[in-house]
Motif scaffolding. Structure first.
Motif, mmCIF file in Angstrom:
data_model
loop_
_atom_site.group_PDB
_atom_site.id
_atom_site.type_symbol
_atom_site.label_atom_id
_atom_site.label_comp_id
_atom_site.label_asym_id
_atom_site.label_seq_id
_atom_site.Cartn_x
_atom_site.Cartn_y
_atom_site.Cartn_z
ATOM 1 N N ASN A 171 0.786 -1.228 0.000
ATOM 2 C CA ASN A 171 0.000 0.000 0.000
ATOM 3 C C ASN A 171 0.819 1.279 0.000
ATOM 4 O OD1 ASN A 171 -2.955 -0.945 0.307
ATOM 5 N ND2 ASN A 171 -1.908 -2.094 1.905
ATOM 6 N N SER A 172 2.114 1.163 0.116
ATOM 7 C CA SER A 172 2.949 2.358 0.115
ATOM 8 C C SER A 172 3.058 2.935 -1.290
ATOM 9 C CB SER A 172 4.341 2.017 0.642
ATOM 10 O OG SER A 172 5.190 3.133 0.519
ATOM 11 N N THR A 173 3.073 4.249 -1.384
ATOM 12 C CA THR A 173 3.247 4.913 -2.677
ATOM 13 C C THR A 173 4.722 5.008 -3.067
ATOM 14 O OG1 THR A 173 3.260 7.070 -1.571
ATOM 15 C CG2 THR A 173 1.144 6.265 -2.404
ATOM 16 N N THR A 174 5.611 4.661 -2.134
ATOM 17 C CA THR A 174 7.046 4.628 -2.422
ATOM 18 C C THR A 174 7.535 3.191 -2.265
ATOM 19 O OG1 THR A 174 7.567 5.149 -0.115
ATOM 20 C CG2 THR A 174 7.409 6.995 -1.654
ATOM 21 N N PRO A 175 8.541 2.778 -3.029
ATOM 22 C CA PRO A 175 9.010 1.383 -2.956
ATOM 23 C C PRO A 175 9.494 1.014 -1.558
ATOM 24 C CG PRO A 175 9.896 2.489 -4.896
ATOM 25 C CD PRO A 175 9.259 3.561 -4.058
ATOM 26 N N VAL A 176 9.116 -0.178 -1.122
ATOM 27 C CA VAL A 176 9.540 -0.693 0.175
ATOM 28 C C VAL A 176 10.219 -2.044 -0.055
ATOM 29 C CG1 VAL A 176 8.777 -1.566 2.413
ATOM 30 C CG2 VAL A 176 7.708 0.475 1.448
ATOM 31 N N ASN A 177 11.438 -2.189 0.439
ATOM 32 C CA ASN A 177 12.167 -3.443 0.330
ATOM 33 C C ASN A 177 11.727 -4.346 1.473
ATOM 34 O OD1 ASN A 177 14.046 -5.562 0.401
ATOM 35 N ND2 ASN A 177 15.670 -4.264 -0.436
ATOM 36 N N ARG A 178 10.777 -5.242 1.187
ATOM 37 C CA ARG A 178 10.217 -6.090 2.232
ATOM 38 C C ARG A 178 11.281 -6.992 2.854
ATOM 39 N NH1 ARG A 178 5.835 -10.359 0.580
ATOM 40 N NH2 ARG A 178 6.162 -11.839 2.277
ATOM 41 N N THR A 179 12.177 -7.519 2.050
ATOM 42 C CA THR A 179 13.249 -8.360 2.585
ATOM 43 C C THR A 179 14.081 -7.591 3.598
ATOM 44 O OG1 THR A 179 13.403 -9.768 0.628
ATOM 45 C CG2 THR A 179 15.369 -9.592 2.002
ATOM 46 N N LEU A 180 14.366 -6.342 3.318
ATOM 47 C CA LEU A 180 15.204 -5.548 4.208
ATOM 48 C C LEU A 180 14.548 -5.349 5.569
ATOM 49 C CD1 LEU A 180 17.316 -2.490 3.261
ATOM 50 C CD2 LEU A 180 15.834 -2.354 5.254
ATOM 51 N N ILE A 181 13.265 -4.997 5.583
ATOM 52 C CA ILE A 181 12.625 -4.733 6.882
ATOM 53 C C ILE A 181 12.317 -6.037 7.620
ATOM 54 C CG2 ILE A 181 11.785 -2.441 6.303
ATOM 55 C CD1 ILE A 181 9.066 -3.612 5.685
ATOM 56 N N GLU A 182 12.026 -7.110 6.874
ATOM 57 C CA GLU A 182 11.862 -8.411 7.531
ATOM 58 C C GLU A 182 13.168 -8.836 8.186
ATOM 59 O OE1 GLU A 182 8.532 -10.580 4.610
ATOM 60 O OE2 GLU A 182 10.659 -11.068 4.428
ATOM 61 N N THR A 183 14.255 -8.751 7.437
ATOM 62 C CA THR A 183 15.545 -9.209 7.933
ATOM 63 C C THR A 183 16.021 -8.375 9.112
ATOM 64 O OG1 THR A 183 16.157 -10.053 5.749
ATOM 65 C CG2 THR A 183 17.951 -9.615 7.285
ATOM 66 N N SER A 184 15.851 -7.062 9.039
ATOM 67 C CA SER A 184 16.233 -6.195 10.159
ATOM 68 C C SER A 184 15.479 -6.581 11.424
ATOM 69 C CB SER A 184 15.944 -4.733 9.815
ATOM 70 O OG SER A 184 16.681 -4.301 8.704
ATOM 71 N N THR A 185 14.179 -6.825 11.283
ATOM 72 C CA THR A 185 13.359 -7.165 12.443
ATOM 73 C C THR A 185 13.739 -8.517 13.021
ATOM 74 O OG1 THR A 185 11.527 -5.888 11.502
ATOM 75 C CG2 THR A 185 11.001 -7.411 13.278
ATOM 76 N N ILE A 186 13.906 -9.522 12.161
ATOM 77 C CA ILE A 186 14.262 -10.865 12.636
ATOM 78 C C ILE A 186 15.592 -10.844 13.373
ATOM 79 C CG2 ILE A 186 14.905 -13.191 11.897
ATOM 80 C CD1 ILE A 186 12.912 -12.762 9.529
ATOM 81 N N ARG A 187 16.590 -10.180 12.802
ATOM 82 C CA ARG A 187 17.901 -10.139 13.444
ATOM 83 C C ARG A 187 17.838 -9.430 14.796
ATOM 84 N NH1 ARG A 187 22.100 -8.827 8.381
ATOM 85 N NH2 ARG A 187 21.739 -10.802 7.285
ATOM 86 N N HIS A 188 17.080 -8.349 14.848
ATOM 87 C CA HIS A 188 16.930 -7.610 16.103
ATOM 88 C C HIS A 188 16.290 -8.494 17.170
ATOM 89 C CE1 HIS A 188 16.342 -3.786 18.400
ATOM 90 N NE2 HIS A 188 15.315 -4.460 18.905
#
Length: 257
Positions: A171-188
């Motif tokens: 739903n974002s009007t700007t590109p979102v790298n889903r892998t990046l935010i998933e990976t950041s969250t999992i690692r945290h």
């Protein structure tokens, strides 16, 4: 405000809350055959990090149909774990497609109920079991312009609110790298079950953020409280921060690599 408008607004102001501090569950009776995997957050940090009690680890990746993380997210998980955990007999991952009977948005008790009904990987001999659930519903902790992306809530358990990631990406009007935010969250969140910061893995030096407990006060550390928020400002996977030197020293002193 319609859902798509809300999510676009969310991306712009980017107030992301990691549900790390208030989701600990109580210890279960030792008569439960799976009690070793149902202990407080951080209590198995040394077991996860070292090879003294467990020489291998198996991670159960559980998700309802349609809520699997990206393949790249899963591909990035194993090398991250191998870099920090002393498991000479290896780390493996198994995927489980599950059915959830709870009604969302989920509070932590409903997350626990889903785990208890579906988890199949537990400690077994010298193999330590970990549960990683990708949720088909958002968190009840979402409020206003703040959303919960993930939470480590038991010694070997965490939830990633995959529906929130998918909604944001779609739903974002700007590109979102889903892998990046998933990976950041999992690692945290893995950092929290590794006992960081000061929740099962002792601090060798004072670097816990006293305003945001269980987080590191070093801004470029993976365990900084705004790490995932900052990930929305880039599209590069290489920009995901690592544990800073102080956190690495703590992990190594508790048996990690």
């Amino acid at each position: 405000m319609k859902s798509s408008q809300y999510l676009t607004f969310l991306i712009l102001i980017l107030t992301i809350a990691l549900g790390c501090s208030d989701d600990d569950t109580t210890t279960v009776p030792e008569t439960n055959e799976n009690a070793a995997n149902q202990q407080p957050l951080g209590s198995s940090a040394a077991e996860l990090l070292s090879s003294e009690d467990f020489t291998s680890m198996r991670v159960e990746i559980a998700y309802p149909q349609g809520f699997r993380p990206t393949q790249q997210t899963l591909d990035l998980l194993l090398p991250f774990l191998e870099e920090r955990l002393d498991k000479p007999d290896g780390i493996t991952m198994v995927e489980s497609i599950i059915t959830t009977d709870e009604t969302g948005p989920y509070d932590i008790n409903e997350i626990v109920a889903i785990e208890d009904a579906n988890r199949t990987v537990f400690n077994n001999g010298d193999e330590l079991g970990v549960w990683l659930f990708f949720s088909d519903e958002r968190s009840e902790g979402d409020s206003g312009n703040s959303v919960v992306l993930g939470s480590a809530y038991r010694n070997t358990s965490m939830v990633i609110y995959e529906k929130t990631f998918i909604d944001i990406a779609n739903n974002s009007t700007t590109p979102v790298n889903r892998t990046l935010i998933e990976t950041s969250t999992i690692r945290h969140e893995f950092g929290h079950i590794f006992g960081l910061v000061n929740v099962g893995t002792p601090d060798l030096s004072a670097h816990e953020d006293l305003d945001n407990l269980r987080h590191c006060n070093v801004e470029d550390c993976l365990m900084y409280f705004q790490t995932v928020t900052n990930s929305f400002n880039t599209s590069s996977l290489e920009s995901i921060p690592d544990f800073d030197d102080l956190c690495i020293q703590d992990l190594q002193a508790n048996g990690g690599l």
